[in-house]
Write a protein that holds these residues in place. Sequence first.
Motif, PDB file in Angstrom:
ATOM      1  N   LEU A   1      -0.914  -3.400   7.102  1.00  0.00           N
ATOM      2  CA  LEU A   1      -0.506  -3.199   5.720  1.00  0.00           C
ATOM      3  C   LEU A   1       0.997  -2.985   5.610  1.00  0.00           C
ATOM      4  O   LEU A   1       1.618  -2.429   6.509  1.00  0.00           O
ATOM      5  CB  LEU A   1      -1.229  -1.978   5.134  1.00  0.00           C
ATOM      6  CG  LEU A   1      -2.736  -2.080   5.019  1.00  0.00           C
ATOM      7  CD1 LEU A   1      -3.315  -0.746   4.554  1.00  0.00           C
ATOM      8  CD2 LEU A   1      -3.128  -3.188   4.051  1.00  0.00           C
TER       9      LEU A   1
ATOM     10  N   TYR B   1       3.745  -0.939   3.564  1.00  0.00           N
ATOM     11  CA  TYR B   1       3.834   0.265   2.744  1.00  0.00           C
ATOM     12  C   TYR B   1       5.149   0.243   1.975  1.00  0.00           C
ATOM     13  O   TYR B   1       6.213   0.018   2.549  1.00  0.00           O
ATOM     14  CB  TYR B   1       3.766   1.514   3.621  1.00  0.00           C
ATOM     15  CG  TYR B   1       2.446   1.640   4.328  1.00  0.00           C
ATOM     16  CD1 TYR B   1       1.344   2.170   3.677  1.00  0.00           C
ATOM     17  CD2 TYR B   1       2.302   1.210   5.646  1.00  0.00           C
ATOM     18  CE1 TYR B   1       0.129   2.281   4.313  1.00  0.00           C
ATOM     19  CE2 TYR B   1       1.079   1.320   6.291  1.00  0.00           C
ATOM     20  CZ  TYR B   1      -0.009   1.851   5.620  1.00  0.00           C
ATOM     21  OH  TYR B   1      -1.204   1.955   6.246  1.00  0.00           O
TER      22      TYR B   1
ATOM     23  N   ALA C   1       0.853  -1.191   0.000  1.00  0.00           N
ATOM     24  CA  ALA C   1       0.000   0.000   0.000  1.00  0.00           C
ATOM     25  C   ALA C   1       0.887   1.239   0.000  1.00  0.00           C
ATOM     26  O   ALA C   1       2.097   1.161   0.176  1.00  0.00           O
ATOM     27  CB  ALA C   1      -0.898  -0.008   1.234  1.00  0.00           C
ATOM     28  N   SER C   2       0.264   2.377  -0.183  1.00  0.00           N
ATOM     29  CA  SER C   2       0.987   3.648  -0.165  1.00  0.00           C
ATOM     30  C   SER C   2       0.557   4.474   1.041  1.00  0.00           C
ATOM     31  O   SER C   2      -0.611   4.478   1.412  1.00  0.00           O
ATOM     32  CB  SER C   2       0.704   4.444  -1.436  1.00  0.00           C
ATOM     33  OG  SER C   2       1.323   5.702  -1.357  1.00  0.00           O
ATOM     34  N   ARG C   3       1.503   5.164   1.615  1.00  0.00           N
ATOM     35  CA  ARG C   3       1.190   6.070   2.715  1.00  0.00           C
ATOM     36  C   ARG C   3       0.619   7.403   2.215  1.00  0.00           C
ATOM     37  O   ARG C   3       0.047   8.148   2.969  1.00  0.00           O
ATOM     38  CB  ARG C   3       2.439   6.352   3.548  1.00  0.00           C
ATOM     39  CG  ARG C   3       2.886   5.158   4.353  1.00  0.00           C
ATOM     40  CD  ARG C   3       3.903   5.582   5.401  1.00  0.00           C
ATOM     41  NE  ARG C   3       4.319   4.448   6.189  1.00  0.00           N
ATOM     42  CZ  ARG C   3       3.612   3.927   7.182  1.00  0.00           C
ATOM     43  NH1 ARG C   3       2.458   4.436   7.510  1.00  0.00           N
ATOM     44  NH2 ARG C   3       4.070   2.896   7.856  1.00  0.00           N
TER      45      ARG C   3
END
Length: 151
Positions: free
Chosen positions: A43, A45, A10-12
Amino acid sequence: LCKLNFRALASRRPARAAPRHEQDTYAPYRDNASGFPQADERLLYWQDLPKEARCADFVGVIAQFFNFEVVDDQGQISDELLDFIVPNANGILAFQSGFNTRVSSKLEETLWQRLSVKVEKAGAKMVFISNSFSFDKSSGKSGTAPPDAIF
């Protein structure tokens, strides 16, 4: 058999705007009633990975990565973030794009040229997956295809 290690990252960085299809498309996955398993709250990141852990033989990414990660608010392109999606030598980058994932026309050619050079220098290949023609003919709703469609 080959051993496969898989990571979904995932992306922050929050998206500036949700894609227009998101609520409709993802609703069944998030309603806790349709039976879809929910993601683990722990998740991973991609920003937390050290550079040496960011290598892969297969990388799958969507065009929104350009819009929300690679290009900043001033329209500047980050070569470092493009480097993140370049696979190992003999690897493959599968890039999904569609009608609503197009990048700015001012940046499109530059982005693809830079990414293509990086992938070629790495000795890897790139494939494209497009959903730009996926729509329901009767309603005109985008992002759908009949289950019996022949592609």
